[in-house]
Design a protein around this motif. Structure first.
Motif, PDB file in Angstrom:
ATOM      1  N   SER A  40      61.932 -10.632  -1.839  1.00 35.06           N
ATOM      2  CA  SER A  40      62.782  -9.450  -2.000  1.00 35.06           C
ATOM      3  C   SER A  40      64.202  -9.785  -1.560  1.00 35.06           C
ATOM      4  O   SER A  40      64.430 -10.802  -0.913  1.00 35.06           O
ATOM      5  N   PRO A  41      65.156  -8.904  -1.854  1.00 42.91           N
ATOM      6  CA  PRO A  41      66.549  -9.142  -1.437  1.00 42.91           C
ATOM      7  C   PRO A  41      66.820  -8.727   0.013  1.00 42.91           C
ATOM      8  O   PRO A  41      67.966  -8.740   0.444  1.00 42.91           O
ATOM      9  N   SER A  42      65.808  -8.389   0.785  1.00 44.01           N
ATOM     10  CA  SER A  42      66.018  -7.833   2.120  1.00 44.01           C
ATOM     11  C   SER A  42      66.633  -8.797   3.127  1.00 44.01           C
ATOM     12  O   SER A  42      67.184  -8.362   4.126  1.00 44.01           O
ATOM     13  N   MET A  43      66.562 -10.106   2.881  1.00 44.93           N
ATOM     14  CA  MET A  43      67.118 -11.076   3.828  1.00 44.93           C
ATOM     15  C   MET A  43      68.382 -11.755   3.302  1.00 44.93           C
ATOM     16  O   MET A  43      68.853 -12.726   3.879  1.00 44.93           O
ATOM     17  N   ALA A  44      68.919 -11.258   2.191  1.00 45.87           N
ATOM     18  CA  ALA A  44      70.164 -11.815   1.649  1.00 45.87           C
ATOM     19  C   ALA A  44      71.306 -11.457   2.600  1.00 45.87           C
ATOM     20  O   ALA A  44      71.260 -10.420   3.250  1.00 45.87           O
ATOM     21  N   TYR A  74      75.240 -12.533  10.124  1.00 45.77           N
ATOM     22  CA  TYR A  74      74.306 -12.811   9.030  1.00 45.77           C
ATOM     23  C   TYR A  74      74.122 -11.627   8.089  1.00 45.77           C
ATOM     24  O   TYR A  74      73.477 -11.756   7.049  1.00 45.77           O
ATOM     25  N   LEU A  75      74.661 -10.450   8.414  1.00 47.14           N
ATOM     26  CA  LEU A  75      74.447  -9.265   7.594  1.00 47.14           C
ATOM     27  C   LEU A  75      75.050  -9.396   6.199  1.00 47.14           C
ATOM     28  O   LEU A  75      76.103 -10.009   6.017  1.00 47.14           O
ATOM     29  N   ALA A  76      74.384  -8.789   5.225  1.00 47.43           N
ATOM     30  CA  ALA A  76      74.876  -8.794   3.843  1.00 47.43           C
ATOM     31  C   ALA A  76      76.205  -8.063   3.738  1.00 47.43           C
ATOM     32  O   ALA A  76      77.067  -8.432   2.954  1.00 47.43           O
ATOM     33  N   GLU A  77      76.368  -7.016   4.524  1.00 45.43           N
ATOM     34  CA  GLU A  77      77.614  -6.247   4.563  1.00 45.43           C
ATOM     35  C   GLU A  77      77.725  -5.640   5.949  1.00 45.43           C
ATOM     36  O   GLU A  77      76.738  -5.540   6.664  1.00 45.43           O
ATOM     37  N   ARG A 130      70.566  -2.268   3.563  1.00 38.37           N
ATOM     38  CA  ARG A 130      70.414  -1.243   2.522  1.00 38.37           C
ATOM     39  C   ARG A 130      69.183  -1.498   1.642  1.00 38.37           C
ATOM     40  O   ARG A 130      68.744  -0.606   0.939  1.00 38.37           O
ATOM     41  N   ARG A 131      68.648  -2.720   1.651  1.00 34.79           N
ATOM     42  CA  ARG A 131      67.544  -3.073   0.762  1.00 34.79           C
ATOM     43  C   ARG A 131      66.327  -3.587   1.530  1.00 34.79           C
ATOM     44  O   ARG A 131      65.531  -4.337   1.001  1.00 34.79           O
TER      45      ARG A 131
END
Length: 189
Positions: free
Chosen positions: A37-41, A127-130, A157-158
């Motif tokens: 999943s995209p949860s760790m991007a 490390y956060l995506a945003e 968010r995901r």
């Protein structure tokens, strides 16, 4: 007098390294996982392969990325969220998340701007995506009990994580340490 390297030292070193890798894989000390999943991007995008180890899973540290078997309540909640049948376990056998809180830690959301607090200090989360926001995190103030951790995805968010489980009636969001399968050493796309 000069020291000479034995002629076959490189071959022996290579053979010893290959043997060590084989032994590690055979004993389960080193393994692999795939992010689904995209949860760790952005650190670990969907489809990334992760190299994992079972060493040190009993002594986790803040920021460790872990692979864990889903407790029954997490598995049921994730299947409900995804709309999959209970027999479809393949999508929800395990998850990959980052350890934010260890036993005894107080994790609070949110400081101004949406940042997390651990034991009263704002977390630096490069490390956060945003950047964190109150919208992505929700509001909570939890103290991690013995034998548990608080885990979150880097792409808040995901991510289905401790926050999502805490929001469910009768759930705390704490992940039992006994479900941690491995620690992530590195990953690549």
């Amino acid at each position: 007098m000069s020291l000479r390297r034995p002629r076959h030292l490189g071959w022996w070193a290579g053979a010893a390294f290959a043997g060590l890798v084989t032994l590690s894989l055979a004993t389960g000390l080193v393994g692999h996982a795939t992010v689904t999943s995209p949860s760790m991007a952005p650190a670990h995008d969907a489809g990334s392969t992760l190299v994992t180890t079972t060493l040190g899973t009993s002594r986790l540290d803040h920021g460790d990325v872990v692979v864990f078997d889903l407790p029954r309540s997490w598995s049921d909640a994730e299947r409900q969220r995804l709309g999959t049948a209970p027999a479809d376990a393949s999508a929800t056998d395990a998850m990959v998340k980052r350890v934010i809180g260890l036993p005894g830690d107080r994790v609070t959301c949110c400081a101004p701007g949406g940042a997390l607090l651990r034991n009263g200090r704002v977390l630096d989360e490069p490390y956060l995506a945003e950047p964190s926001t109150e919208v992505a995190n929700g509001t909570y103030d939890v103290t991690v009990p013995p034998g548990h951790v608080w885990v979150l995805g880097d792409n808040r968010r995901r991510s289905f994580d401790s926050r999502a489980m805490r929001a469910r009636p009768g759930e705390s969001g704490f992940l039992p340490l006994s479900t941690v399968r491995a620690r992530v050493l590195l990953g690549w796309p």
